[in-house]
Design a protein around this motif. Sequence first.
Motif, PDB file in Angstrom:
ATOM      1  N   THR A  69     -23.277   9.816 -25.704  1.00  0.00           N
ATOM      2  CA  THR A  69     -21.831   9.949 -25.547  1.00  0.00           C
ATOM      3  C   THR A  69     -21.440   9.606 -24.114  1.00  0.00           C
ATOM      4  O   THR A  69     -22.012  10.155 -23.172  1.00  0.00           O
ATOM      5  N   ILE A  70     -20.467   8.705 -23.996  1.00  0.00           N
ATOM      6  CA  ILE A  70     -19.944   8.344 -22.677  1.00  0.00           C
ATOM      7  C   ILE A  70     -18.600   9.043 -22.488  1.00  0.00           C
ATOM      8  O   ILE A  70     -17.759   9.058 -23.386  1.00  0.00           O
ATOM      9  N   SER A  71     -18.420   9.585 -21.307  1.00  0.00           N
ATOM     10  CA  SER A  71     -17.148  10.200 -20.953  1.00  0.00           C
ATOM     11  C   SER A  71     -16.861   9.885 -19.486  1.00  0.00           C
ATOM     12  O   SER A  71     -17.738   9.412 -18.771  1.00  0.00           O
ATOM     13  N   ARG A  72     -15.635  10.143 -19.094  1.00  0.00           N
ATOM     14  CA  ARG A  72     -15.284   9.905 -17.698  1.00  0.00           C
ATOM     15  C   ARG A  72     -14.274  10.935 -17.236  1.00  0.00           C
ATOM     16  O   ARG A  72     -13.485  11.453 -18.024  1.00  0.00           O
ATOM     17  N   ASP A  73     -14.308  11.186 -15.947  1.00  0.00           N
ATOM     18  CA  ASP A  73     -13.340  12.070 -15.311  1.00  0.00           C
ATOM     19  C   ASP A  73     -12.721  11.260 -14.179  1.00  0.00           C
ATOM     20  O   ASP A  73     -13.319  11.118 -13.106  1.00  0.00           O
ATOM     21  N   ASN A  74     -11.554  10.718 -14.411  1.00  0.00           N
ATOM     22  CA  ASN A  74     -10.927   9.852 -13.415  1.00  0.00           C
ATOM     23  C   ASN A  74     -10.530  10.616 -12.151  1.00  0.00           C
ATOM     24  O   ASN A  74     -10.446  10.041 -11.073  1.00  0.00           O
ATOM     25  N   ALA A  75     -10.289  11.910 -12.291  1.00  0.00           N
ATOM     26  CA  ALA A  75      -9.957  12.703 -11.107  1.00  0.00           C
ATOM     27  C   ALA A  75     -11.158  12.851 -10.186  1.00  0.00           C
ATOM     28  O   ALA A  75     -11.007  13.026  -8.971  1.00  0.00           O
ATOM     29  N   LYS A  76     -12.355  12.788 -10.780  1.00  0.00           N
ATOM     30  CA  LYS A  76     -13.579  12.924  -9.999  1.00  0.00           C
ATOM     31  C   LYS A  76     -14.269  11.585  -9.760  1.00  0.00           C
ATOM     32  O   LYS A  76     -15.364  11.543  -9.197  1.00  0.00           O
ATOM     33  N   ASN A  77     -13.642  10.495 -10.225  1.00  0.00           N
ATOM     34  CA  ASN A  77     -14.247   9.166 -10.060  1.00  0.00           C
ATOM     35  C   ASN A  77     -15.678   9.123 -10.601  1.00  0.00           C
ATOM     36  O   ASN A  77     -16.579   8.545  -9.975  1.00  0.00           O
ATOM     37  N   THR A  78     -15.876   9.705 -11.762  1.00  0.00           N
ATOM     38  CA  THR A  78     -17.223   9.814 -12.302  1.00  0.00           C
ATOM     39  C   THR A  78     -17.233   9.485 -13.790  1.00  0.00           C
ATOM     40  O   THR A  78     -16.326   9.874 -14.522  1.00  0.00           O
ATOM     41  N   VAL A  79     -18.271   8.768 -14.193  1.00  0.00           N
ATOM     42  CA  VAL A  79     -18.515   8.503 -15.598  1.00  0.00           C
ATOM     43  C   VAL A  79     -19.866   9.108 -15.956  1.00  0.00           C
ATOM     44  O   VAL A  79     -20.776   9.160 -15.124  1.00  0.00           O
ATOM     45  N   TYR A  80     -19.968   9.575 -17.195  1.00  0.00           N
ATOM     46  CA  TYR A  80     -21.168  10.269 -17.637  1.00  0.00           C
ATOM     47  C   TYR A  80     -21.768   9.584 -18.864  1.00  0.00           C
ATOM     48  O   TYR A  80     -21.064   8.968 -19.661  1.00  0.00           O
ATOM     49  N   LEU A  81     -23.065   9.761 -18.989  1.00  0.00           N
ATOM     50  CA  LEU A  81     -23.763   9.328 -20.200  1.00  0.00           C
ATOM     51  C   LEU A  81     -24.607  10.505 -20.665  1.00  0.00           C
ATOM     52  O   LEU A  81     -25.634  10.834 -20.059  1.00  0.00           O
TER      53      LEU A  81
END
Length: 126
Positions: A69-81
């Motif tokens: 699952t890919i997600s992102r937090d634009n407030a933290k400038n971070t993308v996750y896998l």
Amino acid sequence: QVQLVESGGGLVQAGGSLRLSCAASGRTFSSYAMGWFRQAPGKEREFVGAISRSGRITYYVDSVKGRFTISRDNAKNTVYLQMNTLKPEDTAIYYCAASSSVVHPMPMSGHEYDYWGQGTQVTVSS
């Protein structure tokens, strides 16, 4: 310029989980679609999945669907896998990448990505 730094890789047993993070520099993170790729020893780089600029849309290669699952937090400038039910064949160096392509909102081709991280090793033991 965008700098990407991956983290979270490591050694895990088959069936286990890992979460990779990719931290981006700069204030324009939300203007990039983000992708994850991987490259196993002796193999070509492979597209894993991507997430839209807003984070509302994701796309995965068939081999990881239902497990990653890919997600992102634009407030933290971070993308996750988030990687679950890992298999030995998931062993690879994993890279995140940023794309400003307007032709393909979530490109599958590495050539459409503008910036790349240095990669993080994921090793799944059987």
